[in-house]
Motif scaffolding. Sequence first.
Motif, PDB file in Angstrom:
ATOM      1  N   GLN A  57       0.833  -1.211   0.000  1.00  0.00           N
ATOM      2  CA  GLN A  57       0.000   0.000   0.000  1.00  0.00           C
ATOM      3  C   GLN A  57       0.863   1.253   0.000  1.00  0.00           C
ATOM      4  O   GLN A  57       0.547   2.238  -0.665  1.00  0.00           O
ATOM      5  CB  GLN A  57      -0.941  -0.006   1.212  1.00  0.00           C
ATOM      6  N   SER A  61       0.835   4.457  -2.437  1.00  0.00           N
ATOM      7  CA  SER A  61       0.533   5.836  -2.074  1.00  0.00           C
ATOM      8  C   SER A  61       1.781   6.709  -2.012  1.00  0.00           C
ATOM      9  O   SER A  61       1.723   7.862  -1.645  1.00  0.00           O
ATOM     10  CB  SER A  61      -0.207   5.878  -0.747  1.00  0.00           C
ATOM     11  N   GLU A  66      -2.638   6.857  -6.714  1.00  0.00           N
ATOM     12  CA  GLU A  66      -2.212   5.459  -6.721  1.00  0.00           C
ATOM     13  C   GLU A  66      -2.316   4.870  -8.126  1.00  0.00           C
ATOM     14  O   GLU A  66      -3.299   5.093  -8.817  1.00  0.00           O
ATOM     15  CB  GLU A  66      -3.085   4.608  -5.788  1.00  0.00           C
ATOM     16  N   GLU A  70      -7.226   0.791  -4.298  1.00  0.00           N
ATOM     17  CA  GLU A  70      -6.974   0.058  -3.051  1.00  0.00           C
ATOM     18  C   GLU A  70      -7.511  -1.383  -3.055  1.00  0.00           C
ATOM     19  O   GLU A  70      -6.788  -2.309  -2.665  1.00  0.00           O
ATOM     20  CB  GLU A  70      -7.573   0.871  -1.878  1.00  0.00           C
ATOM     21  N   THR A  73      -5.074  -3.711  -4.761  1.00  0.00           N
ATOM     22  CA  THR A  73      -3.831  -3.926  -4.009  1.00  0.00           C
ATOM     23  C   THR A  73      -4.043  -5.020  -2.963  1.00  0.00           C
ATOM     24  O   THR A  73      -3.217  -5.924  -2.799  1.00  0.00           O
ATOM     25  CB  THR A  73      -3.399  -2.608  -3.317  1.00  0.00           C
TER      26      THR A  73
END
Length: 474
Positions: A57, A61, A66, A70, A73
């Motif tokens: 992560q 970030s 990104e 999310e 990921t």
Amino acid sequence: KMGNAESNAYQNHLSRFLPEEQSDIDGLFNTLSGSSGSAGAKNAKAAKKTVTLAALQARQSAHTREPLPEPMTVRLYNGMKSIDLPGKSSGPSEQIAKEQFVIFMSNLLKGNADEKISIIMRMIAKTGGPLKGKQIQEFTEDLITSVVHVLSYRKELKGWSLENTRDSSSGVKALASELLSELKLPDGTKPVGSQLLETNFDQSVIEDWVYRVPQISVFLSVVIRQGLHVLHSLPDQTNDILNLVPHCKGIKGRGVASLFDIPAIIYINSHLPAELQHKWQLLFSSRLHGESFSQLCAHIVNKGPCIVILRDVDGFLFGGFASHSWEVKPQFQGDNRCFLFSVFPTLAVYTYTGYNDHYMYLNHGQQTMPNGLGMGGQHGYFGLWIDSDYGKGHSKAKPRCTTYNSPQLSAKEDFTLDAMEVWAVGDAPESAGRKGQKSILDVDPQAQALLEMAGKSRQSEGLREPIEEDEDDD
């Protein structure tokens, strides 16, 4: 012994990568594991590097935006974590060892359906076991969203952008739904709608689906290569992602957004003959060139294979692929590579049935035969028809179009046209690229119609200026 088994399996996976690919993967692992592992540990084993979810992560970030959303990921992390290593104490570890990392990359980027499937199962749901259709749907939508996001982030959309195309959110759902329609239960039935979402699918069914729907593997490959930025610039044995998105010409800086969204472009492009998948060029847009059938003909005739897309006033989006240059004549033309498609509310491609050869038709300025542009079916009952009285059309395909087996594509059988685009695909034919004066037929489409009515041939057809290409599109 266990150590040997472990290192053998690991070496086998490692050997799938070329030396420069191995160093690329090593580099990524070292970057990701740099923050974990106790640097002060004297014991080499204690300092054995691992990757945590936090590290994955953090890599995401570390950039202002990104590269990957999310949820994807987390799915990649779960996939890596799911790999069992021989000789490793049982019970899931929250950290990913180098061997797990390499085997994950090897299975998903170089593996067969069998090798990919257990990882994909864990990316869909951490628990393993049978999966509900709803879980597979969420994974597929995440996957497509991530592909659009990462290609945009890495500036790999080749002249398309999220600004010059339709919003992709409905396209993501439509493409996911089309891919999920290939999920077959062992008895061959395909559950649909709410039934699909509640059905349990076991590993063999999902393996069969991944095997038959190549987009899943291709999209995963894009997400890993472009999202984690690994093996993306090295020559690859598989060219599956080469023509994923065609180069786009002719829309940049024109201030209009295409009727297509990115998921639909990827999907329709994958159905074109391979030699036409590398480039799309805008020939006609009703919003740029006006709402006139003469203008439409002037822009699309003799320009090679084309894609026609239109939107009716109810918001339905649909069209067809013409395998040959459009010609104005009272006969059917084209061949069995032509197809019709729907983009919204559903995404689907409808290919020829063999019932007849009414692939494509374009006529203008004739008294005896229908005037307009049509694909499939027959006069008066086309799968797709745009009348020469521009703005009117029909899709009369009850129960199905004879040529393409397509259903009614428009919201109403007789529809009113809201917008239309035509894209040339592949390289322009020689005749379309000859330098020369702009033809009077382009300057005055009415003159063209009069000539045709008088039965005069179109001597000046070849003398056209080539369409200016946007060289800076890429």
